[in-house]
Design an enzyme around this catalytic site. Structure first.
Site, short mmCIF file in Angstrom:
data_model
loop_
_atom_site.label_atom_id
_atom_site.label_comp_id
_atom_site.label_asym_id
_atom_site.label_seq_id
_atom_site.Cartn_x
_atom_site.Cartn_y
_atom_site.Cartn_z
N ARG A 44 0.64 -1.24 -0.03
CA ARG A 44 -0.06 0.09 0.08
C ARG A 44 0.88 1.25 -0.08
NH1 ARG A 44 -4.32 -0.38 4.63
NH2 ARG A 44 -2.17 -0.87 5.53
N LYS A 91 13.98 -26.78 5.47
CA LYS A 91 15.30 -27.06 5.99
C LYS A 91 16.09 -28.14 5.55
CE LYS A 91 14.51 -24.08 10.25
NZ LYS A 91 15.14 -23.28 10.47
N GLU A 112 15.02 -21.44 21.34
CA GLU A 112 15.52 -20.12 20.68
C GLU A 112 16.16 -19.33 21.87
OE1 GLU A 112 12.91 -18.23 17.50
OE2 GLU A 112 11.64 -19.46 18.74
N HIS A 140 5.67 -26.16 13.53
CA HIS A 140 6.95 -26.81 13.41
C HIS A 140 7.15 -28.28 14.04
CE1 HIS A 140 7.56 -23.32 11.60
NE2 HIS A 140 7.91 -22.44 12.70
C1 BG6 Z 1 8.52 -18.72 13.39
C2 BG6 Z 1 7.93 -18.32 14.63
O1 BG6 Z 1 7.49 -19.82 12.69
O2 BG6 Z 1 9.72 -19.64 13.71
C3 BG6 Z 1 8.93 -17.52 15.40
O3 BG6 Z 1 6.60 -17.62 14.31
C4 BG6 Z 1 10.09 -18.30 15.73
O4 BG6 Z 1 8.42 -17.30 16.61
C5 BG6 Z 1 10.83 -18.84 14.10
O5 BG6 Z 1 11.28 -17.25 16.05
C6 BG6 Z 1 11.61 -19.91 14.61
O6 BG6 Z 1 12.39 -20.13 13.13
P1 BG6 Z 1 13.89 -20.67 12.99
O7 BG6 Z 1 14.01 -21.17 11.67
O8 BG6 Z 1 14.77 -19.53 13.40
O9 BG6 Z 1 13.97 -21.81 13.79
#
Ligand code: BG6
Length: 490
Positions: A53, A184, A218, A242
């Site tokens: 936009r 991945k 993470e 995931h």
């Molecule tokens: C995303 C989530 O799908 O995956 C995030 O919304 C997360 O919260 C991310 O940080 C992690 O992805 P990767 O590839 O860094 O493990």
């Protein structure tokens, strides 16, 4: 493999990106496309039609984009000449997501003789309205595909609504639901490991495997994403997609071919066989946590409730640990321990297959060392089989030690970087290969399982357990596995 896919690619494709000036586009989508272009892997005539936009023209869009993606491209791979070539693919259109007239302009700009791939890098609440506008304005008259980013809905009901609306305009074979974990390299390698190695396949069930651990840890916190994340939480953000995908790939039966349909059928069977977690068993099977202030790389970091724009009374989880069971013949009695969280001690994504001990240890000088297969997605992508071996020594005749048989992908492939998951996924969308994308039924089954956990939390008003940033989560997550006589592998 990549060469084959490039050969199959239609040379007459338009990639139409909604949300082209958003965060995901800048962080992931355009760097991935730049890298593919730089490596000569995009079809020559692929055009990138960006929609947003705010940016009025292609020039202003590109000027902004260049600034955003330059820091994400390694110096060795960046050149002004390459950027100029990449920029030629772009054609920008200002579009207001809700304006029928703007969609009509888009329709006029699209060629009906090309394959139009609509990539929705937008909030999921826009998926249904965008599809309706595309349908009503004539944008879908040619051959089209659609790519949807996660999350598809926020529970089973909303997910079905999205799936139903999208399926009124696109056939399932033209819908590409992204779970970037499937892009991945090591995740694909898990499939090869399981289904191209006889000895692995024959030792892959409850008779040989004691338990499975899946960790997605993470170090980042929520930072600027608080307002989005707080309405979602770690179960919806990471487990529903995931972790469920990783679990399915570990647990599913061999598909009869590597086709999207065959793989999806097997994944759905696993999701349906997952034992329900509800109010009757949630306290023994699930731990919910939320980070408090702590340390990351020697620096103090704030707690979840102290992040920018935080609601100090939030009860949203930033950590989940689950003990799950798959009630089928192959996995009867084998616990799958899952855990994922923000602000943990390390960035680590791995699956660990822990084999049973041998029934009798004949090496009296050594302890029994059960095998472990570690499939590490990040950091340092690798697959390692931990084996018992003899200690090289004349003094100790038969002492056993744990040694690794290791496939180190980064080192052995001589790569200077691991391609991002989005690079693989873009190639597959353009090539029309859905095998690394998620089917409608899979997403729905996964929501069904997660909804039951969320419902039980709500019914029992389960409070989050605090853990320090920089730790491995609440102490109770340790107990979840330790009370079974096992421990997390870090
Ligand atoms: C995303 C989530 O799908 O995956 C995030 O919304 C997360 O919260 C991310 O940080 C992690 O992805 P990767 O590839 O860094 O493990």
């Amino acid at each position: 493999m990549i060469d084959g896919i490039v050969d199959n690619m239609a040379d007459d494709t338009d990639l139409v990106i909604f949300g082209a000036s958003g965060d995901l586009s800048a962080r992931k989508l355009f760097p991935a496309l730049y890298h593919l272009d730089q490596a000569g892997l995009l079809p020559k005539t692929l055009r990138l039609r960006t929609l947003a936009r705010r940016q009025p023209t292609t020039d202003t869009f590109l000027a902004d984009l260049k600034q955003k993606i330059r820091p994400r491209i390694h110096d060795n791979l960046w050149s002004e000449a390459q950027w100029a070539r990449f920029a030629q693919r772009f054609n920008h259109l200002r579009l207001d997501f809700s304006s029928e007239a703007d969609y009509r302009s888009l329709s006029e700009a699209l060629s009906k003789n090309r394959i139009n791939i609509f990539y929705l890098a937008t909030p999921p609440s826009l998926f249904a309205p965008i599809c309706e506008h595309l349908g009503n304005s004539g944008c879908l008259e040619g051959s089209s595909r659609i790519v949807l980013e996660k999350p598809i809905g926020h529970d089973l009901k909303s997910c079905r609504e999205v799936n139903d609306t999208v399926s009124r305009y696109f056939r399932e074979q033209d819908i590409y639901r992204i779970d970037h974990y499937l892009g991945k390299e090591t995740v694909q390698n898990l499939l090869v490991l399981r289904f191209a190695n006889r000895f692995i396949n024959t030792q892959w069930d409850q008779s040989c495997i004691d338990h499975v651990q899946i960790t997605v840890a993470e170090t980042v916190g929520i930072e600027g994403r608080w307002s989005y994340y707080d309405g979602v939480g770690q179960l919806r953000d990471m487990v529903q997609n995931h972790l469920m995908q990783l679990l399915c790939l570990v647990a599913m039966e061999p598909p009869n071919a590597m086709t999207a349909e065959a793989i999806r059928d097997e994944k759905v069977k696993i999701l349906k066989a997952l034992r329900t977690i509800d109010e009757s068993n949630i306290s023994e099977h699930v731990v919910r946590g939320q980070y408090r202030a702590g340390w990351y790389q020697g620096e103090p970091v704030p707690g979840y409730l102290e992040e920018e724009n935080a609601n100090p009374r939030s009860n949203t989880e930033s950590f989940v640990a689950i003990k799950a069971f798959i009630d089928n013949w192959r996995w009867a009695g084998v616990p799958f321990y899952l855990r994922t969280g923000k602000r943990l001690a390390e960035k680590l994504t791995q699956v660990v297959i822990c084999y049973k001990s041998l029934p009798h240890n004949i090496f009296s000088a050594g302890e029994n060392i059960p095998n472990r297969l570690v499939i590490r997605l990040q950091p340092n992508e690798a697959i390692e089989m931990q084996m018992a071996a003899k200690l090289h020594s004349l003094k100790d005749k038969m002492s056993l030690v744990r040694e690794n048989l290791s496939l180190d992908f980064f080192g052995t492939a001589g790569l200077d970087r691991i391609p991002d998951a989005y690079e693989r996924l873009f190639l597959d969308v353009i090539g029309g290969d859905q095998s690394l994308f998620v089917g409608a039924e899979e997403v729905e089954e996964s929501w069904r399982w997660c909804d039951s956990i969320i419902h039980a939390w709500r019914q029992q008003a389960v409070e989050v357990m605090p853990y320090h940033a920089g730790s491995w989560g609440p102490a109770k997550a340790g107990l979840l596995i330790e009370k079974d006589g096992r421990s997390w592998r870090e």
